[in-house]
Design an enzyme around this catalytic site. Structure first.
Site, short mmCIF file in Angstrom:
data_model
loop_
_atom_site.label_atom_id
_atom_site.label_comp_id
_atom_site.label_asym_id
_atom_site.label_seq_id
_atom_site.Cartn_x
_atom_site.Cartn_y
_atom_site.Cartn_z
N ARG A 1 0.81 -1.22 0.00
CA ARG A 1 0.00 0.00 0.00
C ARG A 1 0.85 1.27 0.00
O ARG A 1 0.57 2.22 -0.73
CB ARG A 1 -0.93 0.00 1.24
CG ARG A 1 -1.99 -1.06 1.16
CD ARG A 1 -2.64 -1.26 2.51
NE ARG A 1 -1.74 -1.97 3.41
CZ ARG A 1 -2.06 -3.07 4.09
NH1 ARG A 1 -3.27 -3.56 4.00
NH2 ARG A 1 -1.19 -3.65 4.88
N ILE A 2 1.91 1.30 0.80
CA ILE A 2 2.73 2.53 0.90
C ILE A 2 3.56 2.69 -0.38
O ILE A 2 3.65 3.79 -0.94
CB ILE A 2 3.62 2.50 2.16
CG1 ILE A 2 2.75 2.37 3.42
CG2 ILE A 2 4.48 3.77 2.23
CD1 ILE A 2 3.52 2.16 4.72
N ARG B 1 7.46 -10.65 -3.85
CA ARG B 1 7.30 -12.10 -4.06
C ARG B 1 6.21 -12.34 -5.11
O ARG B 1 6.38 -13.11 -6.03
CB ARG B 1 6.94 -12.78 -2.75
CG ARG B 1 8.06 -13.70 -2.29
CD ARG B 1 7.76 -14.28 -0.95
NE ARG B 1 7.55 -13.21 0.04
CZ ARG B 1 7.13 -13.42 1.28
NH1 ARG B 1 6.91 -14.63 1.70
NH2 ARG B 1 6.97 -12.43 2.13
N THR C 1 11.98 4.24 4.08
CA THR C 1 11.01 4.75 5.06
C THR C 1 10.33 3.57 5.76
O THR C 1 9.31 3.75 6.42
CB THR C 1 9.91 5.61 4.38
OG1 THR C 1 9.37 4.86 3.28
CG2 THR C 1 10.46 6.91 3.87
N ARG D 1 11.97 0.11 7.49
CA ARG D 1 12.65 -0.23 8.73
C ARG D 1 14.16 -0.16 8.50
O ARG D 1 14.66 -0.64 7.48
CB ARG D 1 12.29 -1.66 9.18
CG ARG D 1 10.90 -1.82 9.78
CD ARG D 1 10.78 -1.11 11.16
NE ARG D 1 9.45 -1.25 11.71
CZ ARG D 1 8.45 -0.36 11.56
NH1 ARG D 1 8.63 0.74 10.86
NH2 ARG D 1 7.28 -0.57 12.13
N GLU E 1 17.53 2.97 16.33
CA GLU E 1 16.78 4.21 16.52
C GLU E 1 16.72 4.47 18.02
O GLU E 1 16.45 3.52 18.76
CB GLU E 1 15.36 4.09 15.96
CG GLU E 1 15.36 4.11 14.44
CD GLU E 1 13.97 4.01 13.82
OE1 GLU E 1 12.98 4.10 14.56
OE2 GLU E 1 13.89 3.85 12.60
N HIS F 1 12.13 9.07 11.97
CA HIS F 1 10.99 8.14 11.88
C HIS F 1 9.66 8.89 12.07
O HIS F 1 8.93 8.65 13.04
CB HIS F 1 11.14 7.01 12.92
CG HIS F 1 10.33 5.79 12.57
ND1 HIS F 1 10.70 4.51 12.94
CD2 HIS F 1 9.17 5.63 11.88
CE1 HIS F 1 9.80 3.65 12.49
NE2 HIS F 1 8.86 4.30 11.86
N ILE F 2 9.37 9.76 11.09
CA ILE F 2 8.13 10.56 11.19
C ILE F 2 7.13 10.19 10.08
O ILE F 2 6.22 10.97 9.79
CB ILE F 2 8.42 12.08 11.15
CG1 ILE F 2 9.19 12.47 9.86
CG2 ILE F 2 9.15 12.54 12.39
CD1 ILE F 2 9.14 13.96 9.55
N GLY F 3 7.30 9.01 9.48
CA GLY F 3 6.43 8.59 8.37
C GLY F 3 4.95 8.78 8.67
O GLY F 3 4.20 9.31 7.84
C1 8YV Z 1 5.21 4.39 13.97
C2 8YV Z 1 5.55 2.87 11.90
O1 8YV Z 1 5.48 5.74 14.12
O2 8YV Z 1 3.37 2.05 11.74
C3 8YV Z 1 4.55 1.81 11.61
O3 8YV Z 1 4.96 0.68 11.25
O4 8YV Z 1 6.69 2.69 11.65
C4 8YV Z 1 5.11 4.19 12.47
O5 8YV Z 1 3.79 4.44 12.18
C5 8YV Z 1 6.23 3.61 14.71
O6 8YV Z 1 6.07 2.27 14.47
C6 8YV Z 1 6.14 3.85 16.20
O7 8YV Z 1 5.21 2.96 16.81
#
Ligand code: 8YV
Length: 327
Positions: free
Chosen positions: A155-156, A177, A235, A237, A266, A285-287
């Site tokens: 989706r992303i 895959r 964006t 991991r 992190e 990590h502000i996605g």
């Molecule tokens: C969170 C993320 O900010 O949803 C995820 O997988 O990486 C982010 O939305 C992060 O996981 C903190 O819980």
């Protein structure tokens, strides 16, 4: 029924839990709980809403077997031992979809910031280095008609591909895959092998989950197979790339630049060499950090918790097999 929420979340989450008649304990301190504290609070509750930074491992799960639901405030669930939770019959939930736009926006932002060395130029002003015009100094690169390679087109990744196609008419390739029919139909995207993805991408954007298969897959060998003018974006991991190999690849000019919203570990250390490279942009990590996405995550996390505590099917289950035979 009592539910514990391990970090302050948007109001809508607490509101839904209370409207469902649940007793809510909300951790309010501005610090992370220790592992023992998380276990102790969970022992006093029937359900848990927790964060990705908290390890829901064998030790936690076996100490808290009584939990009727563990609802994760995150889409990625690499912090959870899903097999063990399934063995213990604990339903797990996550928060997909609501953060896809926000996270794709950050991937796209990182791409633009990196391609024009935006952070580097901003630092020049702060460091009183904005002096006179130099026609050939610190130039960026343009993005029109480039090839975007997506590693993990879900989706992303799809939202990132739409942005790159719409803004710059990029050709889209991806490594997954299975084939993504929607991407093929809507964007003319082609599925390629991992080596083809490395060799053909001008921009390579990571959107996969962190699994045993993807851990460290972007290592020195992988970076060596990429184009010298390419930009690497992650964006998803931090564990999907090997940070010291990325630094080496950038220093040796195997790739042109990198944009990271995720690092390993992190938080990233302030003296990390990546932070002083002109062609690198790093965000903390502000996605999913928009009002809309975080509210949506709070709503879904609450809905998962409520369903689990009522013994109903979770709207967004991670291990649906746990409930299949019971409901
Ligand atoms: C969170 C993320 O900010 O949803 C995820 O997988 O990486 C982010 O939305 C992060 O996981 C903190 O819980």
């Amino acid at each position: 029924m009592k539910v514990f929420v391990s970090r302050k979340i948007p109001e809508i989450g607490y509101q839904l839990l209370k409207e469902a008649g649940l007793e809510v304990t909300a951790w309010g301190d501005d610090r992370m709980l220790t592992k023992d504290e998380l276990i102790n609070y969970s022992l006093q509750h029937d359900g848990l809403i927790c964060m990705n930074g908290e390890r829901i491992d064998k030790e936690f799960l076996n100490a808290c077997k009584h939990l009727k639901v563990i609802s994760l405030y995150s889409v990625g669930y690499d912090n959870m031992d899903v097999a063990e939770a399934t063995r213990l019959n604990i339903p797990l939930g996550n928060t997909p979809d609501v953060l896809s736009d926000a996270t794709a926006d950050i991937a796209f932002t990182l791409l633009l910031m990196t391609s024009r060395k935006a952070i580097f130029h901003h630092k020049r002003i702060l460091n009183k280095q904005w002096d006179f015009f130099r026609p050939t100094a610190n130039l960026g690169i343009e993005l029109k008609n480039k090839t975007l390679g997506i590693f993990g087109l879900g989706r992303i990744g799809m939202e990132m591909a739409k942005r790159c196609k719409g803004a710059y008419d990029m050709k889209v390739i991806y490594h997954n895959r299975s084939e993504n029919k929607q991407a093929d139909e809507e964007l003319g995207a082609k599925k390629v092998s991992f080596d083809e993805l490395l060799a053909q991408s001008d921009i390579l954007s990571v959107h996969s989950a962190l699994t045993a298969e993807t851990k460290g897959i972007f290592n020195y060998t992988a970076f060596s197979k990429m184009k010298p003018a390419s930009i690497f974006i992650n964006t998803a991991r931090g564990g999907v790339h090997r940070e010291e190999d990325l630094i080496k690849a950038l220093n040796e000019k195997l790739i042109w630049g990198a944009g990271l919203d995720v690092t390993n570990p992190e938080p990233m250390n302030a003296d990390n060499p990546l932070l002083s490279m002109p062609n690198v942009s790093v965000l903390p990590h502000i996605g999913s950090a928009t009002e809309e996405a975080r509210n949506g995550m709070a709503r879904i996390a609450a809905e998962n918790a409520i369903a689990g505590l009522k013994g109903e099917k979770l709207p967004h289950p991670i291990n649906p097999e746990v409930q299949k035979n019971k409901i």
